[in-house]
Design an enzyme around this catalytic site. Structure first.
Site: not given
Length: 243
Positions: A132, A136
């Site tokens: 990600h 995040k």
């Protein structure tokens, strides 16, 4: 059916995506409530609460939904594993879709992973890899956590079987372990791979997201679906008929 949504967490990436997706889908955002504001002031005007905020707020939102008998969609991730069972039990008082990922493709990945884990025996090593964007905050992702849960369920293993990365003299890999690895960098929306490897062959199941709007559309699809359901906790497998 047109539904009216109370959106919790409008300033985050997912909140912004939900706001952008609602109009084209014919869904009304009755109100959006950010940090420091009181959702109770707006709950009467909505059919369903959609939450993409922070784990610490989930318990209060569940209580609010139960008090006003409103449906609930929870997309927030990063909840403490020990606290989550109590939250799920409380959420079952109302119609609630709780999902770590609202993408149609990812939920097909869940179904395919369950099938593969059931067919491939313990001599097939199972690993989950996710990547990600650099911003995040939680790891592993909610989607990776669900993929791991599916493999553990099918193999009848407990959480003690999980291995987060490996370093040093770890010894040979055993059949009773499931590995997971979280990568963070750049602006990656979300990549997930489930790998089953045996001696002489391997199977890889991969989903890659390039546009956050897929999750927003899925969450709003869940909001439309859940308002017509009886009380209980559902996920996107139920919404999509993949159960």
């Amino acid at each position: 059916m047109s539904v009216s949504v109370l959106l919790i967490g409008p300033s985050g990436r997912m909140g912004q995506a939900v706001l952008a997706a609602a109009g084209p889908m014919g869904i009304t955002i009755a109100a959006s409530v950010g940090r420091g504001l009181d959702p109770a002031a707006h709950v009467a005007a909505c059919d369903v609460i959609v939450d993409f905020s922070a784990p610490a707020l989930t318990g209060g939102l569940i209580a609010l939904a139960a008090q006003h008998r409103k449906a609930l969609v929870i997309g927030t991730t990063g909840h403490d594993a020990a606290a989550k069972p109590a939250l799920l039990a409380a959420a079952a008082q109302v119609p609630c879709v709780w999902a770590g990922n609202f993408s149609v493709g990812v939920n097909l990945l869940f179904a395919l992973t369950r099938r593969a884990a059931a067919v491939l025996g313990s001599d097939w090593d199972a690993e989950v890899l996710e990547m990600h964007h650099r911003f995040k905050k939680d790891a592993p992702s909610g989607t990776a956590t669900r993929l791991l849960e599916i493999i553990l369920e099918e193999r009848k293993l407990g959480r003690e079987a999980l291995r987060h990365g490996r370093e040093g003299l770890t010894g040979a890999r055993t059949n009773a372990e499931v590995g997971f690895h979280a990568i963070r960098g750049g602006d990656v929306v979300g990549d997930h791979t489930v790998l089953f490897a045996a001696l002489g062959e391997r199977v890889e199941l991969t989903h890659k997201a390039s546009d956050r709007s897929i999750f927003a559309r899925g969450a709003l699809r869940a909001a439309e679906w859940v308002v017509a359901q009886p009380a209980g906790v559902y996920d996107m497998q139920d919404v999509l008929g993949l159960r």
